[in-house]
Scaffold this motif. Structure first.
Motif, PDB file in Angstrom:
ATOM      1  N   PHE A   1     -19.770  -2.148  24.718  1.00  0.00           N
ATOM      2  CA  PHE A   1     -20.385  -2.529  25.980  1.00  0.00           C
ATOM      3  C   PHE A   1     -19.453  -2.229  27.140  1.00  0.00           C
ATOM      4  CE2 PHE A   1     -22.716  -4.878  29.019  1.00  0.00           C
ATOM      5  CZ  PHE A   1     -21.865  -5.737  29.678  1.00  0.00           C
ATOM      6  N   VAL A   2     -20.031  -1.722  28.239  1.00  0.00           N
ATOM      7  CA  VAL A   2     -19.276  -1.479  29.465  1.00  0.00           C
ATOM      8  C   VAL A   2     -19.778  -2.390  30.585  1.00  0.00           C
ATOM      9  CG1 VAL A   2     -18.669   0.201  31.241  1.00  0.00           C
ATOM     10  CG2 VAL A   2     -18.791   0.910  28.842  1.00  0.00           C
ATOM     11  N   ALA A   3     -21.085  -2.311  30.858  1.00  0.00           N
ATOM     12  CA  ALA A   3     -21.649  -3.096  31.956  1.00  0.00           C
ATOM     13  C   ALA A   3     -23.156  -3.187  31.796  1.00  0.00           C
ATOM     14  CB  ALA A   3     -21.306  -2.466  33.303  1.00  0.00           C
ATOM     15  N   ALA A   4     -23.748  -4.210  32.403  1.00  0.00           N
ATOM     16  CA  ALA A   4     -25.199  -4.375  32.355  1.00  0.00           C
ATOM     17  C   ALA A   4     -25.681  -4.955  33.676  1.00  0.00           C
ATOM     18  CB  ALA A   4     -25.601  -5.276  31.200  1.00  0.00           C
ATOM     19  N   ILE A   5     -26.969  -4.702  33.968  1.00  0.00           N
ATOM     20  CA  ILE A   5     -27.534  -5.135  35.240  1.00  0.00           C
ATOM     21  C   ILE A   5     -28.951  -5.645  35.024  1.00  0.00           C
ATOM     22  CG2 ILE A   5     -28.398  -2.817  35.839  1.00  0.00           C
ATOM     23  CD1 ILE A   5     -27.476  -3.443  38.756  1.00  0.00           C
ATOM     24  N   SER A   6     -29.287  -6.684  35.769  1.00  0.00           N
ATOM     25  CA  SER A   6     -30.612  -7.285  35.632  1.00  0.00           C
ATOM     26  C   SER A   6     -31.687  -6.405  36.255  1.00  0.00           C
ATOM     27  CB  SER A   6     -30.618  -8.662  36.304  1.00  0.00           C
ATOM     28  OG  SER A   6     -30.370  -8.523  37.700  1.00  0.00           O
ATOM     29  N   ARG A   7     -32.939  -6.792  36.046  1.00  0.00           N
ATOM     30  CA  ARG A   7     -34.055  -5.998  36.571  1.00  0.00           C
ATOM     31  C   ARG A   7     -34.003  -5.875  38.090  1.00  0.00           C
ATOM     32  NH1 ARG A   7     -39.035  -9.045  33.831  1.00  0.00           N
ATOM     33  NH2 ARG A   7     -37.680 -10.786  34.319  1.00  0.00           N
ATOM     34  N   SER A   8     -33.645  -6.943  38.733  1.00  0.00           N
ATOM     35  CA  SER A   8     -33.608  -6.934  40.189  1.00  0.00           C
ATOM     36  C   SER A   8     -32.357  -6.270  40.747  1.00  0.00           C
ATOM     37  CB  SER A   8     -33.668  -8.373  40.712  1.00  0.00           C
ATOM     38  OG  SER A   8     -32.469  -9.059  40.386  1.00  0.00           O
ATOM     39  N   GLY A   9     -31.350  -6.142  39.901  1.00  0.00           N
ATOM     40  CA  GLY A   9     -30.068  -5.632  40.371  1.00  0.00           C
ATOM     41  C   GLY A   9     -29.183  -6.716  40.949  1.00  0.00           C
ATOM     42  N   GLY A  10     -29.686  -7.933  40.967  1.00  0.00           N
ATOM     43  CA  GLY A  10     -28.929  -9.012  41.585  1.00  0.00           C
ATOM     44  C   GLY A  10     -27.858  -9.625  40.708  1.00  0.00           C
ATOM     45  N   ASN A  11     -27.911  -9.296  39.425  1.00  0.00           N
ATOM     46  CA  ASN A  11     -26.923  -9.837  38.490  1.00  0.00           C
ATOM     47  C   ASN A  11     -26.319  -8.718  37.670  1.00  0.00           C
ATOM     48  OD1 ASN A  11     -27.264 -12.923  38.701  1.00  0.00           O
ATOM     49  ND2 ASN A  11     -29.353 -12.179  38.495  1.00  0.00           N
ATOM     50  N   THR A  12     -25.018  -8.789  37.472  1.00  0.00           N
ATOM     51  CA  THR A  12     -24.313  -7.801  36.671  1.00  0.00           C
ATOM     52  C   THR A  12     -23.329  -8.492  35.730  1.00  0.00           C
ATOM     53  OG1 THR A  12     -22.680  -7.542  38.446  1.00  0.00           O
ATOM     54  CG2 THR A  12     -24.462  -5.914  38.352  1.00  0.00           C
ATOM     55  N   ASP A  13     -22.959  -7.764  34.702  1.00  0.00           N
ATOM     56  CA  ASP A  13     -21.983  -8.251  33.733  1.00  0.00           C
ATOM     57  C   ASP A  13     -21.095  -7.074  33.348  1.00  0.00           C
ATOM     58  OD1 ASP A  13     -22.157  -9.656  30.344  1.00  0.00           O
ATOM     59  OD2 ASP A  13     -20.656  -9.892  31.926  1.00  0.00           O
ATOM     60  N   TYR A  14     -19.809  -7.325  33.171  1.00  0.00           N
ATOM     61  CA  TYR A  14     -18.869  -6.263  32.860  1.00  0.00           C
ATOM     62  C   TYR A  14     -17.973  -6.645  31.686  1.00  0.00           C
ATOM     63  CZ  TYR A  14     -20.036  -4.584  37.545  1.00  0.00           C
ATOM     64  OH  TYR A  14     -20.701  -4.123  38.661  1.00  0.00           O
ATOM     65  N   ALA A  15     -17.579  -5.646  30.936  1.00  0.00           N
ATOM     66  CA  ALA A  15     -16.549  -5.863  29.922  1.00  0.00           C
ATOM     67  C   ALA A  15     -15.237  -6.183  30.625  1.00  0.00           C
ATOM     68  CB  ALA A  15     -16.400  -4.616  29.058  1.00  0.00           C
ATOM     69  N   ASP A  16     -14.416  -6.997  30.000  1.00  0.00           N
ATOM     70  CA  ASP A  16     -13.135  -7.367  30.615  1.00  0.00           C
ATOM     71  C   ASP A  16     -12.286  -6.146  30.934  1.00  0.00           C
ATOM     72  OD1 ASP A  16     -12.678 -10.421  28.658  1.00  0.00           O
ATOM     73  OD2 ASP A  16     -13.802 -10.036  30.500  1.00  0.00           O
ATOM     74  N   SER A  17     -12.403  -5.126  30.101  1.00  0.00           N
ATOM     75  CA  SER A  17     -11.557  -3.943  30.255  1.00  0.00           C
ATOM     76  C   SER A  17     -11.881  -3.142  31.514  1.00  0.00           C
ATOM     77  CB  SER A  17     -11.689  -3.043  29.027  1.00  0.00           C
ATOM     78  OG  SER A  17     -13.040  -2.650  28.843  1.00  0.00           O
ATOM     79  N   VAL A  18     -13.058  -3.370  32.110  1.00  0.00           N
ATOM     80  CA  VAL A  18     -13.443  -2.580  33.285  1.00  0.00           C
ATOM     81  C   VAL A  18     -13.650  -3.433  34.535  1.00  0.00           C
ATOM     82  CG1 VAL A  18     -14.541  -0.898  31.759  1.00  0.00           C
ATOM     83  CG2 VAL A  18     -15.952  -2.614  32.912  1.00  0.00           C
ATOM     84  N   LYS A  19     -13.558  -4.738  34.405  1.00  0.00           N
ATOM     85  CA  LYS A  19     -13.759  -5.612  35.563  1.00  0.00           C
ATOM     86  C   LYS A  19     -12.777  -5.273  36.671  1.00  0.00           C
ATOM     87  CE  LYS A  19     -15.787  -9.726  33.435  1.00  0.00           C
ATOM     88  NZ  LYS A  19     -15.556 -11.121  33.001  1.00  0.00           N
ATOM     89  N   GLY A  20     -13.296  -5.203  37.883  1.00  0.00           N
ATOM     90  CA  GLY A  20     -12.467  -4.876  39.031  1.00  0.00           C
ATOM     91  C   GLY A  20     -12.296  -3.393  39.252  1.00  0.00           C
TER      92      GLY A  20
END
Length: 124
Positions: free
Chosen positions: A47-66
């Motif tokens: 996993f690298v990153a994911a985004i909700s349908r609206s685009g208002g929420n995201t999630d990132y792997a620790d290795s790529v955050k920031g």
């Protein structure tokens, strides 16, 4: 049914930047949760990153955050992954994925559709 096509990969030096795009076909793009995954030679897809349908929420792997930023443009049916401060360990084939149920999981299971991948190589 949706088709996903990734683009924007290439060779970049450490510390450089790239922007990956994932273009989706179909009129139901707004209803899909989306994600990026990557797979390096000899390793499992991660996993690298994911985004909700609206685009208002995201999630990132620790290795790529920031360093990585995920966004989507529903008008263009496209998702973007802006990658900065790239490291050699970011080298992998990057895949985008879509979940017709609208979820945006930090894991490969649950995604219905996958692109063919785009190669990112970080090397001097």
């Amino acid at each position: 049914q949706v088709q996903l096509v990734e683009s924007g990969g290439g060779l970049v030096q450490p510390g450089g930047s790239l922007r990956l795009s994932c273009a989706a076909s179909g009129r139901t793009f707004r209803g899909y949760g989306m994600g990026w995954f990557r797979q390096a030679p000899g390793k499992e897809r991660e996993f690298v990153a994911a985004i909700s349908r609206s685009g208002g929420n995201t999630d990132y792997a620790d290795s790529v955050k920031g360093r990585f930023t995920l966004s989507r443009d529903s008008a263009k049916n496209t998702m973007y992954l802006q990658m900065t401060s790239l490291k050699p360990e970011d080298t992998a084939v990057y895949y985008c994925a879509a979940d017709s149920g609208g979820s945006w999981y930090p894991r490969t299971a649950g995604y219905d559709y996958w692109g063919q991948g785009t190669q990112v190589t970080v090397s001097s």
